[in-house]
Design an enzyme around this catalytic site. Structure first.
Site, PDB file in Angstrom:
ATOM      1  N   ASP A   7       0.863  -1.165  -0.127  1.00  0.00           N
ATOM      2  CA  ASP A   7       0.045  -0.011  -0.224  1.00  0.00           C
ATOM      3  C   ASP A   7       0.846   1.075  -0.038  1.00  0.00           C
ATOM      4  OD1 ASP A   7      -2.377   1.792   0.185  1.00  0.00           O
ATOM      5  OD2 ASP A   7      -1.926   1.603   2.362  1.00  0.00           O
ATOM      6  N   GLU A  66      -1.226  -1.500  -4.868  1.00  0.00           N
ATOM      7  CA  GLU A  66      -2.414  -0.853  -5.065  1.00  0.00           C
ATOM      8  C   GLU A  66      -2.317   0.497  -6.167  1.00  0.00           C
ATOM      9  OE1 GLU A  66      -5.677  -0.558  -2.112  1.00  0.00           O
ATOM     10  OE2 GLU A  66      -4.586   1.319  -1.659  1.00  0.00           O
ATOM     11  N   ASP A 138      -2.244   0.929   7.174  1.00  0.00           N
ATOM     12  CA  ASP A 138      -1.811   0.704   6.102  1.00  0.00           C
ATOM     13  C   ASP A 138      -0.995  -0.764   5.619  1.00  0.00           C
ATOM     14  OD1 ASP A 138      -1.945   3.489   5.120  1.00  0.00           O
ATOM     15  OD2 ASP A 138      -0.334   4.124   6.752  1.00  0.00           O
TER      16      ASP A 138
END
Length: 164
Positions: A7, A66, A138
């Site tokens: 992430d 992502e 996260d």
């Protein structure tokens, strides 16, 4: 197969590693890279160094990253995109296949709805990876990205078997 999910973030980059055996998922590790530094170039270099260390330690077979969430702050989105570039560069340097997933796709895969809240993602990560204790939101998001990649790999394998 070992998958490392990422992430991206310039202040905090979450990472999470899972192992996939057939349809079974197992949590391996997760954490946060906090690059520090005041200048953008310094932060990006620190981020690269920290993430490279994670890859050396975890030895994944594949990576998943992502996509950047585009918002109204163009400058912020651009900076996040630079952190995402580091998240793509490091696994590429290791010669790994990299999956890229939109945030809504990750949420839909893990939670069942594309506009899930962060706490819902964390909850579903905990259900799908018993014993996982994410280092923060996260890291939970990074584990969700890895889970999403595992499901997409499984779907591709199923299609190949059906076609054969």
């Amino acid at each position: 197969m070992r998958i490392l999910g990422i992430d991206p973030g310039l202040r905090t980059l979450g990472w999470g590693v899972i192992e996939v055996e057939g349809s079974r998922l197992r949590h391996v590790a997760n954490g946060l890279c906090k690059p520090g530094g005041t200048e953008l170039a310094e932060r990006l270099l620190n981020l690269h160094t920290l993430l490279t260390a994670v890859f050396h330690r975890m030895m994944p077979d594949e990576a998943a990253v992502e996509h950047t969430f585009v918002n109204r702050d163009g400058a912020g989105t651009l900076k996040l995109g630079q952190a995402r570039a580091i998240a793509l560069l490091v696994p590429a340097q290791f010669g790994l296949p990299i999956g890229e997933y939109a945030p809504n796709s990750v949420k839909k895969t893990v939670v069942g709805v594309g506009h899930a809240e962060k706490h819902q993602v964390e909850h579903m990560v905990g259900l799908q990876l018993p014993g996982a204790n994410p280092a923060g939101p996260d890291a939970a998001d990074a584990l969700a990205v890895a889970i999403c990649h595992a499901h997409h790999i499984g779907s591709r394998r199923m299609k190949i078997k059906v076609q054969a």
